[in-house]
Design a protein around this motif. Structure first.
Motif, PDB file in Angstrom:
ATOM      1  N   ASN A   1     -37.047  -7.331  14.557  1.00 50.94           N
ATOM      2  CA  ASN A   1     -38.462  -6.936  14.527  1.00 50.94           C
ATOM      3  C   ASN A   1     -39.186  -7.202  15.841  1.00 50.94           C
ATOM      4  O   ASN A   1     -40.417  -7.125  15.888  1.00 50.94           O
ATOM      5  CB  ASN A   1     -39.195  -7.657  13.394  1.00 50.94           C
ATOM      6  CG  ASN A   1     -38.817  -7.129  12.029  1.00 50.94           C
ATOM      7  OD1 ASN A   1     -38.163  -6.095  11.909  1.00 50.94           O
ATOM      8  ND2 ASN A   1     -39.208  -7.848  10.994  1.00 50.94           N
ATOM      9  N   TYR A   2     -38.427  -7.498  16.880  1.00 56.87           N
ATOM     10  CA  TYR A   2     -39.040  -7.720  18.197  1.00 56.87           C
ATOM     11  C   TYR A   2     -38.384  -6.801  19.212  1.00 56.87           C
ATOM     12  O   TYR A   2     -37.160  -6.620  19.226  1.00 56.87           O
ATOM     13  CB  TYR A   2     -38.876  -9.166  18.656  1.00 56.87           C
ATOM     14  CG  TYR A   2     -39.276  -9.351  20.116  1.00 56.87           C
ATOM     15  CD1 TYR A   2     -40.611  -9.546  20.479  1.00 56.87           C
ATOM     16  CD2 TYR A   2     -38.327  -9.264  21.139  1.00 56.87           C
ATOM     17  CE1 TYR A   2     -40.980  -9.666  21.805  1.00 56.87           C
ATOM     18  CE2 TYR A   2     -38.692  -9.387  22.465  1.00 56.87           C
ATOM     19  CZ  TYR A   2     -40.011  -9.588  22.804  1.00 56.87           C
ATOM     20  OH  TYR A   2     -40.378  -9.688  24.135  1.00 56.87           O
ATOM     21  N   LEU A   3     -39.216  -6.232  20.093  1.00 56.46           N
ATOM     22  CA  LEU A   3     -38.705  -5.449  21.215  1.00 56.46           C
ATOM     23  C   LEU A   3     -39.535  -5.767  22.448  1.00 56.46           C
ATOM     24  O   LEU A   3     -40.758  -5.621  22.438  1.00 56.46           O
ATOM     25  CB  LEU A   3     -38.782  -3.949  20.920  1.00 56.46           C
ATOM     26  CG  LEU A   3     -38.278  -3.023  22.042  1.00 56.46           C
ATOM     27  CD1 LEU A   3     -36.770  -3.186  22.237  1.00 56.46           C
ATOM     28  CD2 LEU A   3     -38.618  -1.564  21.752  1.00 56.46           C
ATOM     29  N   GLY A   4     -38.874  -6.210  23.503  1.00 59.35           N
ATOM     30  CA  GLY A   4     -39.535  -6.451  24.778  1.00 59.35           C
ATOM     31  C   GLY A   4     -39.121  -5.387  25.777  1.00 59.35           C
ATOM     32  O   GLY A   4     -37.927  -5.128  25.948  1.00 59.35           O
ATOM     33  N   VAL A   5     -40.098  -4.749  26.402  1.00 59.30           N
ATOM     34  CA  VAL A   5     -39.789  -3.719  27.396  1.00 59.30           C
ATOM     35  C   VAL A   5     -40.429  -4.086  28.733  1.00 59.30           C
ATOM     36  O   VAL A   5     -41.501  -4.682  28.780  1.00 59.30           O
ATOM     37  CB  VAL A   5     -40.275  -2.319  26.954  1.00 59.30           C
ATOM     38  CG1 VAL A   5     -39.638  -1.925  25.640  1.00 59.30           C
ATOM     39  CG2 VAL A   5     -41.791  -2.272  26.829  1.00 59.30           C
ATOM     40  N   ASP A   6     -39.752  -3.735  29.783  1.00 60.81           N
ATOM     41  CA  ASP A   6     -40.295  -3.946  31.128  1.00 60.81           C
ATOM     42  C   ASP A   6     -39.774  -2.832  32.023  1.00 60.81           C
ATOM     43  O   ASP A   6     -38.656  -2.343  31.832  1.00 60.81           O
ATOM     44  CB  ASP A   6     -39.886  -5.305  31.690  1.00 60.81           C
ATOM     45  CG  ASP A   6     -40.808  -5.750  32.812  1.00 60.81           C
ATOM     46  OD1 ASP A   6     -41.697  -6.588  32.556  1.00 60.81           O
ATOM     47  OD2 ASP A   6     -40.672  -5.248  33.945  1.00 60.81           O
ATOM     48  N   VAL A   7     -40.589  -2.454  32.988  1.00 60.35           N
ATOM     49  CA  VAL A   7     -40.203  -1.392  33.898  1.00 60.35           C
ATOM     50  C   VAL A   7     -39.127  -1.847  34.878  1.00 60.35           C
ATOM     51  O   VAL A   7     -38.419  -1.040  35.466  1.00 60.35           O
ATOM     52  CB  VAL A   7     -41.442  -0.878  34.673  1.00 60.35           C
ATOM     53  CG1 VAL A   7     -41.951  -1.936  35.656  1.00 60.35           C
ATOM     54  CG2 VAL A   7     -41.147   0.431  35.385  1.00 60.35           C
ATOM     55  N   SER A   8     -38.979  -3.166  35.037  1.00 61.56           N
ATOM     56  CA  SER A   8     -38.055  -3.725  36.019  1.00 61.56           C
ATOM     57  C   SER A   8     -36.774  -4.233  35.365  1.00 61.56           C
ATOM     58  O   SER A   8     -36.804  -5.181  34.575  1.00 61.56           O
ATOM     59  CB  SER A   8     -38.726  -4.880  36.781  1.00 61.56           C
ATOM     60  OG  SER A   8     -37.774  -5.580  37.554  1.00 61.56           O
TER      61      SER A   8
ATOM     62  N   LEU B   1     -32.702  -7.341  22.467  1.00 59.15           N
ATOM     63  CA  LEU B   1     -34.136  -7.610  22.334  1.00 59.15           C
ATOM     64  C   LEU B   1     -34.944  -7.103  23.521  1.00 59.15           C
ATOM     65  O   LEU B   1     -36.155  -6.887  23.397  1.00 59.15           O
ATOM     66  CB  LEU B   1     -34.388  -9.109  22.169  1.00 59.15           C
ATOM     67  CG  LEU B   1     -34.382  -9.657  20.735  1.00 59.15           C
ATOM     68  CD1 LEU B   1     -33.021  -9.473  20.088  1.00 59.15           C
ATOM     69  CD2 LEU B   1     -34.772 -11.127  20.725  1.00 59.15           C
ATOM     70  N   PHE B   2     -34.313  -6.944  24.679  1.00 60.23           N
ATOM     71  CA  PHE B   2     -35.034  -6.603  25.898  1.00 60.23           C
ATOM     72  C   PHE B   2     -34.438  -5.353  26.523  1.00 60.23           C
ATOM     73  O   PHE B   2     -33.227  -5.267  26.735  1.00 60.23           O
ATOM     74  CB  PHE B   2     -34.964  -7.773  26.892  1.00 60.23           C
ATOM     75  CG  PHE B   2     -35.486  -9.068  26.343  1.00 60.23           C
ATOM     76  CD1 PHE B   2     -36.852  -9.320  26.288  1.00 60.23           C
ATOM     77  CD2 PHE B   2     -34.614 -10.030  25.851  1.00 60.23           C
ATOM     78  CE1 PHE B   2     -37.339 -10.510  25.771  1.00 60.23           C
ATOM     79  CE2 PHE B   2     -35.089 -11.227  25.331  1.00 60.23           C
ATOM     80  CZ  PHE B   2     -36.456 -11.469  25.286  1.00 60.23           C
ATOM     81  N   VAL B   3     -35.297  -4.378  26.822  1.00 60.09           N
ATOM     82  CA  VAL B   3     -34.819  -3.113  27.379  1.00 60.09           C
ATOM     83  C   VAL B   3     -35.709  -2.686  28.544  1.00 60.09           C
ATOM     84  O   VAL B   3     -36.871  -3.085  28.642  1.00 60.09           O
ATOM     85  CB  VAL B   3     -34.796  -1.995  26.314  1.00 60.09           C
ATOM     86  CG1 VAL B   3     -33.837  -2.333  25.196  1.00 60.09           C
ATOM     87  CG2 VAL B   3     -36.190  -1.747  25.766  1.00 60.09           C
ATOM     88  N   VAL B   4     -35.150  -1.867  29.396  1.00 61.47           N
ATOM     89  CA  VAL B   4     -35.887  -1.316  30.532  1.00 61.47           C
ATOM     90  C   VAL B   4     -36.531   0.001  30.105  1.00 61.47           C
ATOM     91  O   VAL B   4     -35.853   0.920  29.639  1.00 61.47           O
ATOM     92  CB  VAL B   4     -34.948  -1.072  31.729  1.00 61.47           C
ATOM     93  CG1 VAL B   4     -35.727  -0.480  32.906  1.00 61.47           C
ATOM     94  CG2 VAL B   4     -34.269  -2.366  32.143  1.00 61.47           C
ATOM     95  N   LYS B   5     -37.850   0.083  30.224  1.00 58.07           N
ATOM     96  CA  LYS B   5     -38.561   1.304  29.873  1.00 58.07           C
ATOM     97  C   LYS B   5     -39.926   1.287  30.534  1.00 58.07           C
ATOM     98  O   LYS B   5     -40.594   0.244  30.593  1.00 58.07           O
ATOM     99  CB  LYS B   5     -38.723   1.410  28.349  1.00 58.07           C
ATOM    100  CG  LYS B   5     -39.267   2.756  27.878  1.00 58.07           C
ATOM    101  CD  LYS B   5     -38.324   3.896  28.220  1.00 58.07           C
ATOM    102  CE  LYS B   5     -38.850   5.240  27.713  1.00 58.07           C
ATOM    103  NZ  LYS B   5     -38.010   6.373  28.180  1.00 58.07           N
ATOM    104  N   ASN B   6     -40.357   2.442  31.013  1.00 57.28           N
ATOM    105  CA  ASN B   6     -41.654   2.583  31.662  1.00 57.28           C
ATOM    106  C   ASN B   6     -42.655   3.148  30.657  1.00 57.28           C
ATOM    107  O   ASN B   6     -42.418   4.202  30.056  1.00 57.28           O
ATOM    108  CB  ASN B   6     -41.544   3.519  32.866  1.00 57.28           C
ATOM    109  CG  ASN B   6     -42.765   3.474  33.751  1.00 57.28           C
ATOM    110  OD1 ASN B   6     -43.881   3.197  33.291  1.00 57.28           O
ATOM    111  ND2 ASN B   6     -42.585   3.740  35.036  1.00 57.28           N
ATOM    112  N   VAL B   7     -43.768   2.450  30.456  1.00 55.59           N
ATOM    113  CA  VAL B   7     -44.777   2.918  29.506  1.00 55.59           C
ATOM    114  C   VAL B   7     -45.375   4.253  29.927  1.00 55.59           C
ATOM    115  O   VAL B   7     -45.950   4.976  29.109  1.00 55.59           O
ATOM    116  CB  VAL B   7     -45.880   1.850  29.340  1.00 55.59           C
ATOM    117  CG1 VAL B   7     -46.752   1.785  30.590  1.00 55.59           C
ATOM    118  CG2 VAL B   7     -46.733   2.108  28.111  1.00 55.59           C
ATOM    119  N   ALA B   8     -45.215   4.613  31.194  1.00 52.74           N
ATOM    120  CA  ALA B   8     -45.741   5.895  31.673  1.00 52.74           C
ATOM    121  C   ALA B   8     -44.855   7.074  31.287  1.00 52.74           C
ATOM    122  O   ALA B   8     -45.278   8.228  31.401  1.00 52.74           O
ATOM    123  CB  ALA B   8     -45.906   5.860  33.193  1.00 52.74           C
TER     124      ALA B   8
END
Length: 260
Positions: free
Chosen positions: A95-102, A122-129
């Motif tokens: 139930n947790y997802l952490g995203v960061d552009v870097s 739990l942690f993936v690379v993704k750009n909110v744009a």
């Protein structure tokens, strides 16, 4: 070692405060070598709890049972808050997802905590744009009850409005909540201030400008409060006028929570 939040130490299963400090310094060195222009790296803030120390977090706890919520963290960086939520606060890993552009932030986070095998999903690379950001999140989480964005908005000045619209789109079906912090300035202006730090564009919101932007995106209730001033980081700041430059050098952390 006073830069380290003692509540972070338990995340490093069995390590002492001194050992955590040494690991943090090594990761900081590697991050700065990649020319990261972020105060969280320069100021060693990445070894501090963010979400749980937000004074408005209690409003989230009053409205939601955290252990039953799906949480999306945008700009998770090294993943301290995500690990705290899952390992200490009872949020289910699925139930947790952490995203960061870097990708560097996420990889250095795994190196810092030495837990890639356990927490890789739990942690993936993704750009909110990205145009497909919302559909991507929906493919990873069954719902989005809470969105967290700590110290993100001020580093994406051009994407602010699109960012909060996407957050609203994700949480609206579930009467969700958006909580975070950004760079702010305690003035009555209805418009934010734009400036640069070491050549990178930044935005500095007032309480009124941030509230206005969140409500225009669809949020019905918004609460804000100012936190501590930035005691460092005034170097490299430039604005369109000397008056604005002097103002943004007095910027502080601005906490917010927005309800659908």
């Amino acid at each position: 070692m006073d830069q380290i939040d003692p509540q972070v130490v338990p995340l490093f299963r069995g390590l002492s405060l001194e050992q955590v400090y040494e690991k943090g310094r090594e990761i900081q060195r590697k991050a700065l070598e990649r020319e990261f222009n972020y105060r969280c790296v320069e100021g060693f803030y990445f070894l501090r709890i963010g979400l749980r120390k937000n004074p408005l977090f209690e409003l989230v706890q009053q409205a939601k049972d955290l252990k039953e919520c799906c949480v999306l963290e945008i700009g998770c960086a090294f993943g301290v808050d995500g690990r705290d939520l899952v390992l200490m606060q009872g949020v289910k890993p699925e139930n947790y997802l952490g995203v960061d552009v870097s990708s560097a932030f996420i990889e250095l986070g795994f190196e810092l905590f030495e837990d890639k095998e356990k927490l890789e999903n739990l942690f993936v690379v993704k750009n909110v744009a990205d145009e497909d950001f919302c559909s991507f999140v929906k493919s990873k989480l069954k719902r989005v009850d809470i969105v967290v964005a700590t110290l993100v908005l001020h580093v994406i000045p051009k994407e602010n409005q699109d960012f909060v619209r996407k957050v609203y789109q994700l949480v609206e079906p579930y009467q969700g909540i958006f909580i975070g912090e950004t760079m702010g300035i305690d003035l009555p202006d209805e418009q934010p201030f734009y400036f640069e730090r070491h050549g990178s564009p930044r935005i500095c919101h007032t309480s009124r400008s941030l509230t206005k932007m969140l409500k225009e995106a669809g949020f019905k209730k918004v609460e804000t409060t100012f936190l501590s001033r930035w005691t460092r980081g005034g170097e490299g700041v430039s604005a369109t006028s000397k008056d604005d430059e002097d103002k943004v050098k007095n910027r502080a952390r601005l906490a917010f929570v927005a309800f659908v």
